[in-house]
Design an enzyme around this catalytic site. Structure first.
Site, short mmCIF file in Angstrom:
data_model
loop_
_atom_site.label_atom_id
_atom_site.label_comp_id
_atom_site.label_asym_id
_atom_site.label_seq_id
_atom_site.Cartn_x
_atom_site.Cartn_y
_atom_site.Cartn_z
N HIS A 26 0.46 -1.40 0.32
CA HIS A 26 -0.11 -0.24 -0.16
C HIS A 26 0.51 0.89 0.22
CE1 HIS A 26 -3.05 3.77 1.52
NE2 HIS A 26 -1.91 3.49 2.12
N HIS A 33 1.20 5.51 -1.99
CA HIS A 33 1.64 6.55 -1.34
C HIS A 33 2.76 6.94 -2.15
CE1 HIS A 33 -0.50 6.88 1.88
NE2 HIS A 33 -0.68 6.07 2.00
N GLU A 48 -5.62 9.60 1.25
CA GLU A 48 -6.09 8.11 1.15
C GLU A 48 -6.95 8.24 -0.38
OE1 GLU A 48 -4.41 5.57 2.55
OE2 GLU A 48 -3.34 6.24 4.22
N SER A 60 -4.04 1.38 -4.61
CA SER A 60 -3.33 0.10 -4.10
C SER A 60 -3.94 -0.40 -4.37
CB SER A 60 -2.26 0.29 -3.01
OG SER A 60 -3.05 1.17 -1.87
N1 HBI Z 1 -0.23 4.59 10.79
N2 HBI Z 1 1.20 3.92 9.58
C1 HBI Z 1 0.18 4.76 9.41
N3 HBI Z 1 -0.14 4.65 8.42
C2 HBI Z 1 -1.01 5.69 7.95
O1 HBI Z 1 -1.36 5.64 7.03
C3 HBI Z 1 -1.64 6.12 9.02
C4 HBI Z 1 -1.38 5.39 10.43
N4 HBI Z 1 -1.63 6.21 11.69
C5 HBI Z 1 -3.01 7.27 11.33
C6 HBI Z 1 -4.04 7.59 10.27
N5 HBI Z 1 -3.27 6.37 9.03
C7 HBI Z 1 -5.35 7.72 9.59
O2 HBI Z 1 -5.59 8.15 11.13
C8 HBI Z 1 -5.08 9.02 8.55
O3 HBI Z 1 -5.94 9.49 8.40
C9 HBI Z 1 -3.86 10.02 9.67
FE FE Z 2 -2.00 5.15 3.60
#
Ligand code: HBI
Ligand code: FE
Length: 438
Positions: A296, A301, A341, A360
């Site tokens: 992913h 990203h 996202e 993804s």
């Molecule tokens: N942590 N490792 C990781 N990857 C993410 O995409 C991620 C996260 N923690 C919180 C989060 N995404 C979501 O709360 C986002 O909306 C910020």
């Molecule tokens: Fe993500």
């Protein structure tokens, strides 16, 4: 949730503390913690939690405390007045900073369903906690995990019954925990199975990208293939991708053990650092994963983090999160969710995808661009309060006119936030400077 005044919360905390026989001294101690915000010494704190579903949540509570580097000194449970519910008192030895993060995590409640934080003797610590990372190296303290979907805790996780997979996950998580700012990202010799999982996902996407991904994504995606960083038969190494990003936008990666708290995750973006998982989803479910994995991160990203305009947008979300209130973090996460996202954007008369969760996962990508969902124009003040879930395809997607337009709208919305100071990133020192705007 009924909003209470600070005073009544404190009163209630004290009352509950009395119920469990905490001393006045312990309450005073927590005051001291609050008055010395940079204190790294270990303090004792007491929390009272309610488990709504019998005792089964106790291991999760303890695991969460452990993930915030707290050492449990005392645990006491008693049945609550409500049938089938238990209250638990835990005393923890922990640094002030970790305690504040732990309490935030418990309050958010997203990672620990069925548990409510009833009281803590440290209200003052979290109510006006001003700490946030000031330098990229402070992110070493910002990797607090949420225990949402972990293969050894969640029976519905595809890896739950697979001992070998769980051991692999543990090994890769340990690499992330040991990682310190400045280290190169350790090379993972991916197994045949992991490479096979990557290959399946990669091959389904190669066909969809030209038709459905936005032009900025396509440009970098092709470059990654040309430079042989993306190849069908092996999972790319994070270190190599990190160097690629650095050259293009100054973004770098650091390995993350799993889902971080939203506050920690967003804060790293302020430093143009992306916290990336390094493990691979289970081979039995290659096209869907309930949690972020390296596939992913890489396919979703990485391409856009190498695009200057998108990189800037991502960093600005991060900068807005520093020192933000819990409610504001929630809004920023929601904006992140519906843009980074699951975002869509206009391209002439067409609508294309730029969100990583779409690029993804071919299933949701096709769904998002079909007529089985609703498209609404991206408008930060509206998008920020849109409820969402992460268990199924989204019913609503937000469409930006362009990254530049999204950034402009976002900036105007951030200016309405309550923060009494401004932050600025200094790329020469990789630090955030705080400017008082009062
Ligand atoms: N942590 N490792 C990781 N990857 C993410 O995409 C991620 C996260 N923690 C919180 C989060 N995404 C979501 O709360 C986002 O909306 C910020
Ligand atoms: Fe993500």
């Amino acid at each position: 949730v009924v909003k209470q005044t600070k005073q009544s919360v404190l009163e209630e905390a004290r009352q509950r503390a009395n119920d469990f026989g905490l001393t006045e001294e312990e309450v005073v101690l927590s005051r001291t913690i609050a008055e010395n915000p940079d204190d790294q010494s270990i303090q004792t704190a007491a929390l009272i939690l309610r488990m709504r579903d019998g005792m089964s949540m106790l291991p999760r509570i303890l695991k969460t405390i452990e993930s915030f580097k707290g050492q449990v000194a005392h645990v006491e449970t008693r049945s609550s007045k409500n049938e089938g519910q238990y209250d638990v008192l835990v005393k923890i030895n922990i640094t002030r900073q970790n305690l504040a993060s732990l309490i935030r995590n418990l309050r958010q409640g997203t990672s620990l369903g069925g548990i409510t934080l009833l009281a803590d003797n440290t209200k003052a610590v979290t109510v006006k906690d001003p700490w946030f990372p000031r330098h990229a190296s402070d992110l070493d303290n910002c990797n607090h995990l949420m225990t949402k979907y972990e293969p050894d805790l969640d029976m519905s996780h595809p890896g739950f019954a697979d001992k070998e997979y769980r051991a692999r996950r543990k090994l890769i998580a340990e690499i992330a925990f040991a990682y310190k700012y400045g280290d190169p990202i350790p090379h993972i010799p991916y197994t045949e199975t992991e490479n096979e999982t990557w290959k399946r996902v990669f091959n389904t996407l190669v066909d969809l990208v030209p038709k459905h991904a936005c032009k900025e994504y396509q440009r970098v995606f092709n470059k990654l293939i040309e430079e042989k960083i993306f190849e069908p038969h092996c999972v790319p190494q994070l270190e190599q991708v990190s160097l690629f990003l650095k050259k293009n936008t100054g973004f770098t990666l650091r390995p993350a053990a799993g889902l971080l708290t939203a506050r920690d995750f967003l804060s790293s973006l302020a430093f143009r650092i992306f916290q990336s998982t390094q493990y691979i989803r289970h081979i039995n479910s290659p096209y869907h994963t309930p949690e972020p994995d390296a596939i992913h991160e890489l396919l979703g990203h990485m391409p856009l983090l190498a695009d200057p305009s998108f990189a800037q947008f991502s960093q600005e979300i991060g900068l807005a999160s520093l020192g933000a209130s819990d409610e504001e973090i929630e809004k920023l996460s929601t904006i992140y969710w519906f843009t980074v996202e699951f975002g869509l954007c206009k391209e002439g008369t067409e609508t294309r995808a730029y969100g990583a969760g779409l690029l993804s996962a071919y299933g949701e990508l096709l769904h998002a661009l079909s007529d089985k969902c609703e498209h609404r124009p991206f408008e930060p003040s509206v998008t920020a309060v849109q409820p969402y879930q992460d268990q199924d395809y989204q019913p609503i997607y937000y469409v930006a006119n362009s990254f530049e337009d999204a950034k402009e709208k976002f900036r105007r919305w951030v200016a309405t936030m309550s923060r009494p100071f401004e932050v600025r990133f200094n790329p020469h020192t990789q630090s955030v400077e705080v400017l008082d705007s009062l």
